[in-house]
Design a protein around this motif. Structure first.
Motif, PDB file in Angstrom:
ATOM      1  N   ALA A 119      -0.805   5.708  -7.004  1.00 33.34           N
ATOM      2  CA  ALA A 119      -1.878   4.789  -7.362  1.00 33.34           C
ATOM      3  C   ALA A 119      -2.838   4.613  -6.187  1.00 33.34           C
ATOM      4  O   ALA A 119      -2.531   4.979  -5.051  1.00 33.34           O
ATOM      5  CB  ALA A 119      -1.288   3.438  -7.768  1.00 33.34           C
ATOM      6  N   ASP A 120      -3.976   4.025  -6.461  1.00 29.21           N
ATOM      7  CA  ASP A 120      -4.995   3.773  -5.440  1.00 29.21           C
ATOM      8  C   ASP A 120      -4.614   2.534  -4.643  1.00 29.21           C
ATOM      9  O   ASP A 120      -4.779   1.410  -5.107  1.00 29.21           O
ATOM     10  CB  ASP A 120      -6.350   3.597  -6.104  1.00 29.21           C
ATOM     11  CG  ASP A 120      -7.482   3.368  -5.119  1.00 29.21           C
ATOM     12  OD1 ASP A 120      -7.233   3.323  -3.892  1.00 29.21           O
ATOM     13  OD2 ASP A 120      -8.620   3.221  -5.582  1.00 29.21           O
ATOM     14  N   GLU A 121      -4.117   2.756  -3.424  1.00 28.22           N
ATOM     15  CA  GLU A 121      -3.627   1.641  -2.610  1.00 28.22           C
ATOM     16  C   GLU A 121      -4.741   0.755  -2.063  1.00 28.22           C
ATOM     17  O   GLU A 121      -4.476  -0.272  -1.455  1.00 28.22           O
ATOM     18  CB  GLU A 121      -2.746   2.143  -1.463  1.00 28.22           C
ATOM     19  CG  GLU A 121      -3.529   2.785  -0.344  1.00 28.22           C
ATOM     20  CD  GLU A 121      -3.443   4.290  -0.318  1.00 28.22           C
ATOM     21  OE1 GLU A 121      -3.628   4.825   0.773  1.00 28.22           O
ATOM     22  OE2 GLU A 121      -3.170   4.921  -1.348  1.00 28.22           O
ATOM     23  N   THR A 122      -5.989   1.134  -2.306  1.00 25.27           N
ATOM     24  CA  THR A 122      -7.106   0.309  -1.819  1.00 25.27           C
ATOM     25  C   THR A 122      -7.506  -0.766  -2.829  1.00 25.27           C
ATOM     26  O   THR A 122      -8.375  -1.579  -2.540  1.00 25.27           O
ATOM     27  CB  THR A 122      -8.335   1.187  -1.498  1.00 25.27           C
ATOM     28  OG1 THR A 122      -8.810   1.797  -2.706  1.00 25.27           O
ATOM     29  CG2 THR A 122      -7.986   2.247  -0.463  1.00 25.27           C
ATOM     30  N   GLN A 123      -6.876  -0.763  -3.986  1.00 24.97           N
ATOM     31  CA  GLN A 123      -7.201  -1.750  -5.025  1.00 24.97           C
ATOM     32  C   GLN A 123      -6.527  -3.087  -4.715  1.00 24.97           C
ATOM     33  O   GLN A 123      -5.296  -3.190  -4.769  1.00 24.97           O
ATOM     34  CB  GLN A 123      -6.747  -1.251  -6.401  1.00 24.97           C
ATOM     35  CG  GLN A 123      -7.513  -0.065  -6.894  1.00 24.97           C
ATOM     36  CD  GLN A 123      -8.964  -0.413  -7.152  1.00 24.97           C
ATOM     37  OE1 GLN A 123      -9.282  -1.454  -7.722  1.00 24.97           O
ATOM     38  NE2 GLN A 123      -9.856   0.450  -6.699  1.00 24.97           N
ATOM     39  N   ALA A 134       2.300   1.636  -3.465  1.00 22.27           N
ATOM     40  CA  ALA A 134       1.239   2.122  -4.357  1.00 22.27           C
ATOM     41  C   ALA A 134       1.019   3.621  -4.162  1.00 22.27           C
ATOM     42  O   ALA A 134       0.914   4.380  -5.139  1.00 22.27           O
ATOM     43  CB  ALA A 134      -0.052   1.360  -4.107  1.00 22.27           C
ATOM     44  N   ARG A 135       0.972   4.048  -2.922  1.00 22.94           N
ATOM     45  CA  ARG A 135       0.778   5.474  -2.617  1.00 22.94           C
ATOM     46  C   ARG A 135       1.930   6.308  -3.188  1.00 22.94           C
ATOM     47  O   ARG A 135       1.717   7.364  -3.766  1.00 22.94           O
ATOM     48  CB  ARG A 135       0.657   5.649  -1.098  1.00 22.94           C
ATOM     49  CG  ARG A 135      -0.137   6.830  -0.670  1.00 22.94           C
ATOM     50  CD  ARG A 135      -0.495   6.892   0.808  1.00 22.94           C
ATOM     51  NE  ARG A 135       0.372   6.208   1.746  1.00 22.94           N
ATOM     52  CZ  ARG A 135       0.046   5.089   2.391  1.00 22.94           C
ATOM     53  NH1 ARG A 135      -1.132   4.506   2.201  1.00 22.94           N
ATOM     54  NH2 ARG A 135       0.888   4.529   3.240  1.00 22.94           N
ATOM     55  N   ARG A 148       1.404   8.713 -12.636  1.00 26.13           N
ATOM     56  CA  ARG A 148       1.626  10.153 -12.595  1.00 26.13           C
ATOM     57  C   ARG A 148       3.040  10.446 -13.089  1.00 26.13           C
ATOM     58  O   ARG A 148       3.945   9.624 -12.912  1.00 26.13           O
ATOM     59  CB  ARG A 148       1.434  10.672 -11.181  1.00 26.13           C
ATOM     60  CG  ARG A 148      -0.005  10.581 -10.725  1.00 26.13           C
ATOM     61  CD  ARG A 148      -0.168  11.149  -9.343  1.00 26.13           C
ATOM     62  NE  ARG A 148      -1.546  10.992  -8.920  1.00 26.13           N
ATOM     63  CZ  ARG A 148      -1.943  10.971  -7.673  1.00 26.13           C
ATOM     64  NH1 ARG A 148      -1.059  11.107  -6.692  1.00 26.13           N
ATOM     65  NH2 ARG A 148      -3.215  10.818  -7.375  1.00 26.13           N
ATOM     66  N   GLN A 173       0.834  -1.204   0.000  1.00 23.39           N
ATOM     67  CA  GLN A 173       0.000   0.000   0.000  1.00 23.39           C
ATOM     68  C   GLN A 173       0.872   1.259   0.000  1.00 23.39           C
ATOM     69  O   GLN A 173       0.570   2.227  -0.693  1.00 23.39           O
ATOM     70  CB  GLN A 173      -0.957   0.019   1.206  1.00 23.39           C
ATOM     71  CG  GLN A 173      -2.050  -1.015   1.137  1.00 23.39           C
ATOM     72  CD  GLN A 173      -1.655  -2.368   1.742  1.00 23.39           C
ATOM     73  OE1 GLN A 173      -0.518  -2.607   2.125  1.00 23.39           O
ATOM     74  NE2 GLN A 173      -2.610  -3.273   1.806  1.00 23.39           N
TER      75      GLN A 173
END
Length: 128
Positions: free
Chosen positions: A37-41, A32-33, A99, A29
């Motif tokens: 990116a969306d770390e909840t995926q 990802a952060r 990004r 996570q």
């Protein structure tokens, strides 16, 4: 015993691989952060853990291999792996999947890794 540039490149690459691999494996996570990116995926977390396992194994391989032929093969394979990683990161930045800052960082890290694999493969000079 002093390390030559080839050895230094090999162990530097092993260190980079181990740090990045352990981070992706144990803290996907956070990775990802950092990539924006969306770390909840859940799928992303899974993919990052798979990347982490792969990267830890190829990093550890460089630390423990003793046979020069196997080390040379690992470096040749590493050149391909890191080149594809760099191209993938650059493409992800170009198409907006990552990004710009994250894509630039990932591309730079992988490009440094490519350079380290190439330095580690330099022909030896002088007596062995």
């Amino acid at each position: 015993m002093a390390m030559d540039a080839r050895c230094s490149a090999r162990y530097s690459l092993a260190g980079i691989r181990l740090v990045n691999g352990v981070a992706a494996l144990l803290a996907p996570q956070l990775v990802a952060r950092r990539l924006g990116a969306d770390e909840t995926q859940p799928a992303l977390v899974h993919v990052l853990r798979m990347f982490g396992v792969r990267t830890v194994f190829i990093g550890a391989e460089l630390l423990f291999l003793k046979d020069p032929g196997r080390i040379a093969r690992a470096m040749r394979v590493g050149t391909v792996i890191h080149t594809s990683d760099a191209l993938s990161a650059a493409a992800a930045g170009r198409c907006g999947t990552l990004r710009p800052r994250a894509a630039a960082a990932a591309t730079a890290i992988s490009t440094v890794n490519v350079a380290l694999t190439l330095v580690a493969q330099w022909p030896r000079r002088g007596p062995n």
